[in-house]
Write a protein that holds these residues in place. Sequence first.
Motif, mmCIF file in Angstrom:
data_model
loop_
_atom_site.group_PDB
_atom_site.id
_atom_site.type_symbol
_atom_site.label_atom_id
_atom_site.label_comp_id
_atom_site.label_asym_id
_atom_site.label_seq_id
_atom_site.Cartn_x
_atom_site.Cartn_y
_atom_site.Cartn_z
ATOM 1 N N LEU A 48 34.999 39.351 32.868
ATOM 2 C CA LEU A 48 35.733 39.026 34.091
ATOM 3 C C LEU A 48 36.084 40.311 34.839
ATOM 4 O O LEU A 48 36.273 41.368 34.228
ATOM 5 N N MET A 49 36.218 40.178 36.156
ATOM 6 C CA MET A 49 36.559 41.345 36.962
ATOM 7 C C MET A 49 37.362 40.917 38.187
ATOM 8 O O MET A 49 37.102 39.873 38.786
ATOM 9 N N ASN A 50 38.360 41.733 38.542
ATOM 10 C CA ASN A 50 39.109 41.578 39.783
ATOM 11 C C ASN A 50 38.989 42.906 40.526
ATOM 12 O O ASN A 50 39.708 43.855 40.239
ATOM 13 N N ALA A 76 28.488 36.028 38.498
ATOM 14 C CA ALA A 76 28.757 35.398 39.789
ATOM 15 C C ALA A 76 29.842 36.193 40.514
ATOM 16 O O ALA A 76 30.672 36.855 39.884
ATOM 17 N N THR A 77 29.839 36.122 41.842
ATOM 18 C CA THR A 77 30.777 36.884 42.665
ATOM 19 C C THR A 77 31.376 35.979 43.732
ATOM 20 O O THR A 77 30.651 35.211 44.370
ATOM 21 N N ALA A 78 32.682 36.073 43.941
ATOM 22 C CA ALA A 78 33.346 35.288 44.982
ATOM 23 C C ALA A 78 34.358 36.156 45.715
ATOM 24 O O ALA A 78 35.060 36.963 45.103
ATOM 25 N N PRO A 109 39.774 40.780 48.222
ATOM 26 C CA PRO A 109 39.391 41.148 46.852
ATOM 27 C C PRO A 109 38.219 40.309 46.362
ATOM 28 O O PRO A 109 37.889 39.261 46.937
ATOM 29 N N ILE A 110 37.623 40.777 45.295
ATOM 30 C CA ILE A 110 36.514 40.067 44.646
ATOM 31 C C ILE A 110 36.952 39.601 43.266
ATOM 32 O O ILE A 110 37.588 40.356 42.520
ATOM 33 N N GLU A 167 44.589 35.482 45.238
ATOM 34 C CA GLU A 167 44.190 36.371 44.141
ATOM 35 C C GLU A 167 45.130 36.022 43.000
ATOM 36 O O GLU A 167 46.234 36.537 42.912
ATOM 37 N N ILE A 168 44.688 35.103 42.119
ATOM 38 C CA ILE A 168 45.586 34.475 41.148
ATOM 39 C C ILE A 168 44.956 34.485 39.768
ATOM 40 O O ILE A 168 43.769 34.178 39.608
ATOM 41 N N THR A 169 45.751 34.822 38.752
ATOM 42 C CA THR A 169 45.352 34.567 37.372
ATOM 43 C C THR A 169 46.290 33.528 36.777
ATOM 44 O O THR A 169 47.498 33.551 37.018
ATOM 45 N N LEU A 170 45.713 32.614 36.009
ATOM 46 C CA LEU A 170 46.458 31.584 35.290
ATOM 47 C C LEU A 170 46.028 31.603 33.831
ATOM 48 O O LEU A 170 44.959 32.131 33.493
#
Length: 660
Positions: free
Chosen positions: A164-166, A197-199, A226-227, A305-308
């Motif tokens: 994973l990447m932010n 994959a990239t978003a 951000p990506i 830009e969220i982590t859960l």
Amino acid sequence: MITITLRARAALLASALVLPLSITPAHAQAVRSAPTALPVAASVPDAVDTPYGGTIQIDIDATDLAHRVFRTKQVIPVAAGTKTLTLLYPEWLPGHHGPDGTIDALNGIRFLVDGKPVAWSRDNVEVYAFHVFLPDGAKEVTAELVYTSPVTGSEGRVVMTDDLMNLQFNQMTLYPAGHYVRQIRVKPRVTMPAGWATATALDGQTQKGDVVSFAETDYQTLVDSPIFAGKYHKSWEIADKVTIEAFAHDPDDLVMPEGELDAMKAMMTESDLLFGSRPFDHYEFLIALSDDLGGIGLEHHRSTEITLDPGTFKSWEGGQSAEGGKYPDKYGFSVDVIPHELVHSWNGKFRRPALTWTPDYRQPMRNDLLWVYEGMTQYWDLPLAARSGINTKELTLGEIADAAGSYAEADPGRAWRALVDTTHDPITANRKSKPFSSFSRGEEYYNEGALVWLEADMMIRTETQGAKSLEDFAKIFFAAQNGDYGEKTYSFDDLVADLNSVYAYDWAKFLRDRVYTPGAPAPVKGIELGGYELVFKDEPNPFRAGIQTEYDYLNLYFSLGMSVNGDGKVRGVLWDGIAFKNDIVAGQTIQAVNGKAYSADAMQAAITKAKDGSPIELLVNRGGDYRTVSIDYTGGLRWPWLVKKGEGETLLDEFLSPRR
């Protein structure tokens, strides 16, 4: 010679006794060197609203997963005759509300012209600025940067894992000084790990092999986009040009039950009904389901830009309230960050306080109106969550109760520190832990700000017999031309004027009494006008229960005046509360309760039993020193709840009811 030496010593001793008195009388001042300050010369140009000449090419290599390193190459055109190019690293970051740029992680800095290194120096006053000295005939500068992102959480927020990447462009790029960032054109490209994959909200995304390219844009939009990237990705469309882009370590976590997906779609419908327009042309909910990637909930104009937690989508629903109603018992308390960051597209990104908006990331932000920027956003995320079904009404009422209870009984800092002063906390405290946060206060502009807006809303509804509400204000204040993702600034006076256009009142005094005045009454009037009252029960409300379960701790602020982790370690103490008066502070460990090893159940049983007058005996360990603390407390367990007054639908009920 011996005789001469002794005489000489005697003479010297006599002169030593006399000399200071004859040279420095008692009333004379001792000599002190005293330098004069040198003026600080301006060495970094201020931003002006003119275009930077040419487009900056940005290439980022994000493939070094083993070392968590990003490598950047920027090709920066320079005007003919330029002798010094000043480049800035973003320091004051939108949404962070403070100087939070991670420049310490920027390393391996090199600048080249025609393939040859050129000299540079860091500004000795503005250390986020780099001066690059150019030879005659230079046409472009190549900047090579290495961003060493945190490998562990102790070094900062982790933004790269094995899958994973932010990627945040502000962390690994520089921009030329002297221009509004919206006037600096850039063309970004990122090399991703194979198969990822990239978003992002950036426009014009194309991919060739592992290289992902984007359309030319401006530096402001780049930093605001951000990506999220990773091995496992799933996308859902929840409205026209609005998608959820989710990433996870485990593809099994990328499952969203039908009811949750319906709630996300309903949230977009409800937001359209609330605001009446969209200040964006498309929107991406960037969500990472991870407990390895560092936690974040940050607003952007066209994305979140969220982590859960990894299981959030799968375990969103479940559980029963005491009254039999269903509520999300495991992760429900955390998911209202989704509507919160969405609301920021209107409030904070499109409409922004005039003194918070800045032309670049060098000029300091002034946070005086964060109680609007964040407080009103916190307010609007409540109905969007409840109306859409992202959260239940019970959970939302619990969240309101939790905040109101804290200000009513567990916030002694209110006596000396006005709400507006807490808007400076991101700068003065930089979100670090405090030994007595209830006394020093923290970023209260979120929850207390929301309760101020609750009172304003309920008052308007009451005085107009339901004909008007703060929702009418929202449609005026946040009115946008659909698709306009620029900014429109406002002042305190603008805010008051639009409130008066909905309902004529002395709003300036109303807000100054509650926001700018130390010792203001606890903000519970809106709850009362809404037809509810704040009460205390011997079990946590659904919102607090979810938090305590997830983070394994016991919040006893309303009884013993402290909170305790599952292992007995004290995590926080209420200033001048019962624990405080018994010399218990954060970091100590409660080893035993009434002769039994500490557990949450043992602690709660002891507090309940003490209602008959029995003391609560705690064995407390502080750095290997043990002592027994006998607490005389008979009030029982206490957590805040909202309880309806009377029968029928109240104004607060109506506020949380769907509009679609």
